[in-house]
Write a protein that holds these residues in place. Sequence first.
Motif, PDB file in Angstrom:
ATOM      1  N   ASP A  46       2.286  17.500 -22.665  1.00 31.35           N
ATOM      2  CA  ASP A  46       3.129  16.653 -23.506  1.00 31.35           C
ATOM      3  C   ASP A  46       3.051  15.178 -23.117  1.00 31.35           C
ATOM      4  N   GLN A  47       2.554  14.882 -21.945  1.00 28.79           N
ATOM      5  CA  GLN A  47       2.491  13.513 -21.443  1.00 28.79           C
ATOM      6  C   GLN A  47       1.607  12.648 -22.347  1.00 28.79           C
ATOM      7  N   LEU A  48       2.167  11.541 -22.860  1.00 30.30           N
ATOM      8  CA  LEU A  48       1.436  10.650 -23.750  1.00 30.30           C
ATOM      9  C   LEU A  48       0.661   9.569 -22.997  1.00 30.30           C
ATOM     10  N   ASP A  49       1.065   9.270 -21.762  1.00 30.47           N
ATOM     11  CA  ASP A  49       0.424   8.219 -20.970  1.00 30.47           C
ATOM     12  C   ASP A  49      -0.808   8.798 -20.278  1.00 30.47           C
ATOM     13  N   ILE A  50      -1.983   8.514 -20.825  1.00 25.22           N
ATOM     14  CA  ILE A  50      -3.216   9.098 -20.300  1.00 25.22           C
ATOM     15  C   ILE A  50      -3.514   8.606 -18.883  1.00 25.22           C
ATOM     16  N   ASN A  51      -3.105   7.390 -18.544  1.00 23.37           N
ATOM     17  CA  ASN A  51      -3.311   6.897 -17.180  1.00 23.37           C
ATOM     18  C   ASN A  51      -2.486   7.687 -16.173  1.00 23.37           C
ATOM     19  N   ARG A  52      -1.276   8.054 -16.558  1.00 21.99           N
ATOM     20  CA  ARG A  52      -0.436   8.880 -15.682  1.00 21.99           C
ATOM     21  C   ARG A  52      -1.062  10.268 -15.520  1.00 21.99           C
ATOM     22  N   VAL A  53      -1.616  10.801 -16.596  1.00 24.57           N
ATOM     23  CA  VAL A  53      -2.281  12.107 -16.526  1.00 24.57           C
ATOM     24  C   VAL A  53      -3.469  12.026 -15.575  1.00 24.57           C
ATOM     25  N   ASN A  54      -4.276  10.987 -15.702  1.00 22.01           N
ATOM     26  CA  ASN A  54      -5.439  10.850 -14.838  1.00 22.01           C
ATOM     27  C   ASN A  54      -5.046  10.685 -13.373  1.00 22.01           C
ATOM     28  N   GLN A  55      -3.954   9.972 -13.100  1.00 21.56           N
ATOM     29  CA  GLN A  55      -3.477   9.849 -11.724  1.00 21.56           C
ATOM     30  C   GLN A  55      -3.040  11.209 -11.189  1.00 21.56           C
ATOM     31  N   ALA A  56      -2.382  12.000 -12.027  1.00 22.13           N
ATOM     32  CA  ALA A  56      -1.967  13.344 -11.619  1.00 22.13           C
ATOM     33  C   ALA A  56      -3.181  14.253 -11.419  1.00 22.13           C
ATOM     34  N   VAL A  57      -4.215  14.091 -12.249  1.00 22.73           N
ATOM     35  CA  VAL A  57      -5.446  14.875 -12.088  1.00 22.73           C
ATOM     36  C   VAL A  57      -6.083  14.559 -10.737  1.00 22.73           C
ATOM     37  N   ILE A  58      -6.177  13.283 -10.400  1.00 22.09           N
ATOM     38  CA  ILE A  58      -6.768  12.890  -9.119  1.00 22.09           C
ATOM     39  C   ILE A  58      -5.944  13.434  -7.961  1.00 22.09           C
ATOM     40  N   LYS A  59      -4.627  13.328  -8.048  1.00 17.77           N
ATOM     41  CA  LYS A  59      -3.751  13.864  -6.998  1.00 17.77           C
ATOM     42  C   LYS A  59      -3.954  15.373  -6.859  1.00 17.77           C
TER      43      LYS A  59
END
Length: 134
Positions: A46-59
């Motif tokens: 549901d997250q719309l902020d793709i940069n936040r998603v990518n940061q979570a993917v890296i983490k």
Amino acid sequence: MKIFHLFSVVVVLLLAGCNGNSIPTNLRLTDLPTGQLRNMQMRQFDQLDINRVNQAVIKTLVSLDFQIVRVDNLSHLIEVIRLENGHIMQANIISISMVNHGTTVRIALRYNQYPVTSPQVYQEFFDTLSRNLS
């Protein structure tokens, strides 16, 4: 006339040489249907902020002992590797923002160049990613 016959012989020999069984009939690296593999590799969030998603993917990847090889912020592509018992596990992760519908994440895992077909491996990644996004 001799040149025509010589040309015909050369063409026949070339065509005969191309008619070998050297080309594999099945180039797929897995017996798993492509659609089933893709379903394991993709999740929508549901997250719309793709940069936040990518940061979570890296983490998530770092917590799963992967080493970041490349991050392309323009195409939202992340490449990682992990050594397991002397073998290489590689992954390419791409995030796609769906306007007003969240973000889709796809991870394509390979172990020694063969696609990973174990649902548990993908489930572990997406479960950890879900926790990191909350």
